[in-house]
Design a protein around this motif. Structure first.
Motif, mmCIF file in Angstrom:
data_model
loop_
_atom_site.group_PDB
_atom_site.id
_atom_site.type_symbol
_atom_site.label_atom_id
_atom_site.label_comp_id
_atom_site.label_asym_id
_atom_site.label_seq_id
_atom_site.Cartn_x
_atom_site.Cartn_y
_atom_site.Cartn_z
ATOM 1 N N ARG A 1 49.670 30.220 24.282
ATOM 2 C CA ARG A 1 50.737 31.262 24.858
ATOM 3 C C ARG A 1 51.960 30.412 25.511
ATOM 4 N N THR B 1 47.737 31.301 42.120
ATOM 5 C CA THR B 1 48.185 30.788 40.888
ATOM 6 C C THR B 1 49.225 31.832 40.395
ATOM 7 N N GLY C 1 40.449 35.070 30.413
ATOM 8 C CA GLY C 1 39.153 34.589 31.083
ATOM 9 C C GLY C 1 38.532 35.752 31.749
ATOM 10 N N ALA D 1 45.299 40.381 28.828
ATOM 11 C CA ALA D 1 46.576 39.525 29.441
ATOM 12 C C ALA D 1 46.101 38.231 30.047
ATOM 13 N N SER D 2 44.795 38.193 30.511
ATOM 14 C CA SER D 2 44.174 36.938 31.240
ATOM 15 C C SER D 2 42.711 36.947 30.340
#
Ligand code: TXA
Ligand code: MG
Length: 351
Positions: free
Chosen positions: A116, A99, A232, A229-230
């Motif tokens: 975002r 991804t 999740g 940053a991510s």
């Protein structure tokens, strides 16, 4: 009502794909098999359909979704820019479990990217997923098809366990081949940053790009969420409901709290581990190689979780590159055994 339909993974029946596309076009949710895990799909360009994904999963609105496209040219249409890094990685690894986080185009609604300016794009290897995207004529947003914070589904049965009544249709193509979610790399930064380890390793990404990739996968604090940053990447994310602990090679501990019932998932060497006292009956699953562990980890955690045990213990694999993705998920599914407090002794009156 949730319908479950069998599909041939190699030669999906066009009528079933048309049926699934109809559900998606009407704003519905379809659980689809991919090579990594089952995804919970909605049309990615629809704010209302993708909002239903968050509702069905109980997913926090701040955690953005991956957008799946049918091929490289299709994916590019949703990227505002297409850097050379994206081109190299996409040509080498798509379709497949990678991804790319790229600046987004306006067609991708804010609900998908959690506001975002970037979008996570992937072209899955699984034929069913790509054909369905072609039949729909739209990209599909799909996070893993589990309840938020739970264990990802690698089998249609897992999706049904988690989302019965919350998803319109489940396409059942049997177990997923890889079993862990895709590698996620952020290409909006210099150097690029690995956000989630997966089947495609840091070394493979660096080799394809011919440059260093920063590793942003170090474990973050339990109460984060906003500044990541991510987003999740919560500290405990893929967790079973049973309290789950991990022991490193060299740890020792005696599990002797009769009548505690332990489940044990063995991914590393047991030699140095002074664990199994006779008083503690163990249900044990051994997964000895990185590929096998990736494929069977989530199923094993779900199976152990369903047995009504008191605690689960994971014997962690070594900290070597080939185990990085499995280790990452294990660290997010468990706490160090050293943090476990012995269970309160049961008094004779309670027993
Ligand atoms: O293998 C997979 O990737 C599976 C299958 C279904 O494709 N999907 C999946 O989706 O694992 P999900 O939502 O469970 O994980 C997506 C991850 C999350 O950690 C999310 O925070 C991150 O990708 N992500 C999505 N969009 C992002 C963005 N714009 N910037 C940074 N991270 C992003
Ligand atoms: Mg997930």
């Amino acid at each position: 009502m949730t319908r479950l339909v069998d599909v041939d993974p190699l030669d999906p029946d066009p009528r079933i794909l048309e049926d699934a596309a109809r559900v998606l076009r009407a704003g519905g949710l379809v659980a689809i098999p991919t090579e990594t895990v089952y995804g919970l799909a909605a049309i990615a360009t629809s704010s209302s359909a993708t909002a239903r994904i968050f509702e069905a999963k109980g997913r926090p609105a701040g955690n953005p979704l991956i957008v799946h496209a049918s091929d490289l040219d299709h994916a590019r249409r949703y990227a505002a820019t297409w850097p050379i890094t994206a081109d190299r990685l996409a040509r080498r690894w798509w379709p497949g479990p990678l991804t790319l986080v790229i600046p987004k185009r306006d067609e991708i609604p804010d609900v998908v990217t959690a506001g975002r300016g970037s979008v996570a794009l992937r072209v899955p290897a699984a034929a069913i997923a790509r054909r369905l995207i072609e039949v729909c004529g739209s990209p599909i947003a799909a996070p893993s098809a589990n309840r938020s914070m739970g264990v990802s589904p690698t089998d249609a049965r897992h999706v049904l366990e988690d989302l019965d009544g919350r998803v319109d249709l489940i396409l059942d193509a049997g177990p997923c081949i890889i079993g862990l979610e895709s590698t996620v790399i952020d290409l909006t930064t210099d150097p690029p940053r690995l956000l989630r380890p997966g089947a495609i390793t840091l070394a493979q990404l660096e080799a394809t790009l011919g440059r260093r990739v920063a590793d942003a996968t170090v474990k973050s604090e339990p109460d984060e969420g906003k500044s990541l940053a991510s987003p999740g990447r919560m500290s405990v994310h893929y967790a079973p409901r049973t309290p789950t602990w991990r022991a490193e090679a060299g740890d020792s501990c005696l599990i002797d709290e009769s009548p505690a019932r332990w489940g044990m998932l063995v991914l590393g060497p047991l030699e140095s581990f002074v664990a199994r006292a006779s008083a503690a009956p163990c249900e044990e699953i051994r997964l000895g190689s990185p590929d096998l562990a990736a494929r069977e980890l989530y199923r094993s955690l779900r199976d152990l979780d369903a047995r009504g045990l008191d605690d689960l213990l994971i014997i962690a694999p070594p900290r070597t590159p080939e185990w990085a993705a499995v280790r990452d998920r294990i660290e997010r599914a468990s706490r160090p055994l050293s943090e476990r407090r012995p269970r309160r002794p049961v008094s004779p009156l309670e027993a």
